[in-house]
Design a protein around this motif. Structure first.
Motif, PDB file in Angstrom:
ATOM      1  N   TYR A  27     -11.228   4.659  -4.672  1.00 12.23           N
ATOM      2  CA  TYR A  27     -10.976   5.549  -3.530  1.00 12.23           C
ATOM      3  C   TYR A  27     -11.559   6.931  -3.803  1.00 12.23           C
ATOM      4  O   TYR A  27     -11.402   7.464  -4.899  1.00 12.23           O
ATOM      5  N   PRO A  84      -5.175   1.060  -0.353  1.00 15.85           N
ATOM      6  CA  PRO A  84      -4.404   2.234  -0.766  1.00 15.85           C
ATOM      7  C   PRO A  84      -5.285   3.478  -0.882  1.00 15.85           C
ATOM      8  O   PRO A  84      -6.457   3.385  -1.263  1.00 15.85           O
ATOM      9  N   ALA A 138      -4.063  -0.350  -7.408  1.00 17.67           N
ATOM     10  CA  ALA A 138      -4.578  -0.109  -6.059  1.00 17.67           C
ATOM     11  C   ALA A 138      -5.958  -0.727  -5.890  1.00 17.67           C
ATOM     12  O   ALA A 138      -6.254  -1.350  -4.858  1.00 17.67           O
ATOM     13  N   VAL A 170      -5.403   5.638  -3.028  1.00 19.29           N
ATOM     14  CA  VAL A 170      -5.480   6.052  -4.433  1.00 19.29           C
ATOM     15  C   VAL A 170      -6.349   5.020  -5.144  1.00 19.29           C
ATOM     16  O   VAL A 170      -6.640   3.959  -4.591  1.00 19.29           O
ATOM     17  N   GLN A 206       2.412   9.322  -5.897  1.00 18.96           N
ATOM     18  CA  GLN A 206       2.825  10.696  -5.613  1.00 18.96           C
ATOM     19  C   GLN A 206       3.964  11.129  -6.522  1.00 18.96           C
ATOM     20  O   GLN A 206       4.008  12.273  -6.984  1.00 18.96           O
ATOM     21  N   GLU A 263       1.182   4.142  -2.994  1.00 21.84           N
ATOM     22  CA  GLU A 263       0.931   5.562  -2.711  1.00 21.84           C
ATOM     23  C   GLU A 263       2.166   6.410  -3.007  1.00 21.84           C
ATOM     24  O   GLU A 263       2.057   7.512  -3.554  1.00 21.84           O
ATOM     25  N   LYS A 266       0.840  -1.206   0.000  1.00 21.12           N
ATOM     26  CA  LYS A 266       0.000   0.000   0.000  1.00 21.12           C
ATOM     27  C   LYS A 266       0.871   1.250   0.000  1.00 21.12           C
ATOM     28  O   LYS A 266       0.659   2.174  -0.803  1.00 21.12           O
ATOM     29  N   TYR A 267       1.850   1.304   0.909  1.00 18.23           N
ATOM     30  CA  TYR A 267       2.728   2.473   0.991  1.00 18.23           C
ATOM     31  C   TYR A 267       3.505   2.663  -0.302  1.00 18.23           C
ATOM     32  O   TYR A 267       3.727   3.798  -0.748  1.00 18.23           O
TER      33      TYR A 267
END
Length: 324
Positions: free
Chosen positions: A206, A200, A169, A202, A148, A144, A140-141
């Motif tokens: 989401y 996530p 995601a 995103v 970004q 993300e 997940k991290y």
């Protein structure tokens, strides 16, 4: 006749790694960071494989042999990961002395920081949370973080790679929900806390879709949520039909290949490098499937793979039919 050794999964993956590493040595910023981010997924997979294998007492050489070459650290780092004791202090020492210096160290740090509020001392976190939940959190991290980065790049990379990551995601969120049924993660108290944290932040789902997924208790409820999202309702219908010809994973692979192929139709963007790696992986899965069917004399099953850049791809057939 092509040697069976050349078609072994290990050799096929190594060829991909050789090609990828050549691209990486020629790259400069920001492409070099983009390519590095691709490898972080495999680093997470490798660390989790070593941790899980050490818990079951498996041989370190056997574990390292199963690690993906794109996610390898220095050999000393790889060998040190399973040597820590399988208790809270051992896991804490593992992070502080080994993982903190790896490219994926910040993801572990983020996991420990967010989890310590719920479990107290961060030394107890890795002991109390299952390995698969840790892995889902780290992925997940990574998603993300990658999202970004491409968002800052802007342009075609943001548009095309951003959409690929959104779909990735969403796939994670759907699979996490589906795999949680029959486990403690599906208990009412865990759905809105632990399970929701794994989604996530995103994706096309989401935030509205993931909020609804957090309340899902069974497959029927999951299906009703996905019916609200046309791009996923057809995939879910394949799962519900129980057809032996195609699983939900096959449907996801088919959808992924379509999007990855379309990435090559754009210009002046980095998403083609990600698409290249993922399509090569699909090619490897295809070759392994065909080889296994031949070895097991299951030639009737041989065509049940997801073709890459083929005029016979299901989505190309649909597109051609619609144009007539």
């Amino acid at each position: 006749m092509i040697s069976s050794l050349l078609l072994s999964p290990a050799n096929l993956v190594q060829q991909l790694v050789t090609e990828f590493q050549y691209l990486r040595t020629q790259a400069i910023e920001p492409l070099s960071t983009f390519l590095d981010l691709i490898t972080y997924e495999y680093m997470i997979e490798n660390v989790m494989l070593l941790l899980k294998g050490s818990l079951s007492g498996r041989d370190i050489n056997e574990l390292i042999a199963q690690c993906h070459p794109l996610g390898m650290f220095k050999e000393s780092t790889m060998r040190s990961i399973p040597t820590f004791e399988s208790n809270s202090k051992g896991y804490s020492d593992l992070y502080q002395t080994v993982l903190v210096d790896t490219p994926v160290g910040p993801y572990f740090s983020q996991f420990l920081q967010e989890s310590s509020d719920r479990f107290g001392d961060s030394r107890n976190v890795l002991e109390e949370v299952e390995i698969e939940i840790i892995k889902s959190s780290l992925i997940k991290y990574w998603i993300e973080d990658f999202a970004q980065f491409v968002d800052k790049l802007g342009g075609e990379t943001k548009a095309i790679m951003g959409d690929l990551l959104k779909v990735r995601a969403d796939t994670n969120a759907i699979n996490i929900t589906l795999n949680s049924f029959g486990t403690p993660l599906n208990e009412p108290a865990m759905r809105a806390s632990d399970r929701k944290r794994l989604y996530p932040a995103v994706g096309h789902l989401y935030p509205a879709g993931t909020s609804m997924l957090a309340d899902v208790a069974d497959e029927d409820e999951l299906g009703r949520v996905l019916e609200l999202f046309p791009q996923y309702s057809s995939i879910w219908n394949i799962h519900q039909s129980g057809s032996g010809d195609k699983s939900i994973d096959d449907a996801f692979y088919e959808r992924d290949v379509q999007q990855l192929e379309l990435a090559f139709e754009g210009q002046m963007h980095f998403a083609v490098f990600y698409a290249y790696v993922k399509l090569k992986e699909q090619e490897i899965r295809n070759l392994v499937w065909i080889s296994e069917c031949i070895l097991q004399q299951q030639k009737d099953e041989i065509n049940k793979f997801v073709p890459v850049f083929s005029q016979h791809s299901p989505w190309r057939a649909k597109k051609a039919g619609a144009g007539r």
